[in-house]
Design an enzyme around this catalytic site. Structure first.
Site, short mmCIF file in Angstrom:
data_model
loop_
_atom_site.label_atom_id
_atom_site.label_comp_id
_atom_site.label_asym_id
_atom_site.label_seq_id
_atom_site.Cartn_x
_atom_site.Cartn_y
_atom_site.Cartn_z
CB CYS A 1 60.49 -10.88 -27.30
SG CYS A 1 59.13 -12.02 -27.08
NE ARG B 1 52.40 -26.13 -30.45
CZ ARG B 1 53.72 -26.02 -30.39
NH1 ARG B 1 54.31 -24.90 -30.68
NH2 ARG B 1 54.44 -27.07 -30.04
CG HIS C 1 58.27 -7.75 -30.61
ND1 HIS C 1 59.47 -8.28 -30.97
CD2 HIS C 1 57.64 -8.71 -29.90
CE1 HIS C 1 59.56 -9.53 -30.51
NE2 HIS C 1 58.46 -9.81 -29.85
#
Ligand code: GLN
Length: 247
Positions: A95, A129, A196
């Protein structure tokens, strides 16, 4: 006894959703085969590492803030890292670290964090965001001529463009961009991915690909890894694949 030397980058800053578990899985799978995995750590303020001394370099994910702080430090090692990549050191990048090996990362506010520019991809976050790629993800990956489903979890605002050789084909989730068909970046000695999870516990075949690659490169001989009893891992995978793909 054979050994593999791993460099763990910025453990105090890049560690999200169990990224460190990837090292634990490598260690476990090495120990079971009587291979010694040596783990050195590097973070800001420590003596400069020589990346070429390592068989594997690992770096996990991090928020934009951490990325911008450590990018300034990382860039000091650009030439050394580039040489290590070219000489075949294995890089496993999750990431935030994946993003930093590209040309740049453009944050939510439009701020640019320069990347190492080792690979040609670049990443841009959405101005909103709240727009993030979040959730379980399954991709189809080809390692050593064998296709396997890779299971993980993604949480990134960054959208990565200009990928020439993706890690996987997306079966569920987003990937490099919203609703993308491709995930990550993969060349023989680099796996850069948004997954992840930790990635390697859910995907032992990927862990073994890395171990085999490192040993073959280091000892310059063909390595056939001893099979491990992955009954529990396989049961867990079956359950997750059933749950995620049959919804
Ligand atoms: N800051 C990056 C993004 O949101 C990376 C996040 C992460 O490493 N999970 O795109």
């Amino acid at each position: 006894m054979k050994e593999i030397k791993l460099l763990y980058l910025y453990p105090d800053m890049l560690e999200l959703y169990g990224d460190y578990g990837n090292i634990q899985v490598l260690k476990y799978r090495c120990e079971k085969r009587n291979i010694n995995l040596i783990v050195d750590k590097y973070s800001i303020g420590m003596d400069a590492p020589d990346f070429r001394e390592y068989d594997i370099v690992f770096a996990g994910g991090g928020a934009d803030n951490e990325q911008s702080i450590l990018a300034e430090d990382l860039i000091k090692y650009k030439d050394n890292i580039k040489k290590a990549v070219e000489s075949g050191t294995f890089f496993l990048l999750i990431c935030g670290a994946y993003q930093l090996f590209g040309k740049y990362y453009k944050g939510v506010e439009g701020d640019i964090i320069p990347g190492l520019d080792i690979f040609d991809y670049f990443t841009e976050a959405q101005p909103d965001r709240r727009k993030r790629c979040i959730g379980n993800i399954i991709t189809e990956v080809n390692v050593n001529g064998e296709t396997t489903k890779v299971i993980g979890f993604e949480n990134h605002g960054g959208q990565t463009f200009n990928i020439t050789s993706p890690f996987g084909k997306v079966l569920l989730g987003n990937g490099n961009k919203f609703e993308d068909s491709e995930e990550g970046f993969f060349i023989k000695n680099v796996i850069a991915t948004y997954l992840h999870g930790p990635l390697l516990s859910k995907n032992p075949k990927i862990a073994d690909y890395i171990i085999k690659y490192c040993l073959e490169r280091k000892y310059n001989e063909e390595i056939v890894l001893e099979e491990l009893d992955d009954t529990l891992e396989e049961k867990c995978r079956e359950q997750l694949l059933k749950e995620f793909l049959n919804k």
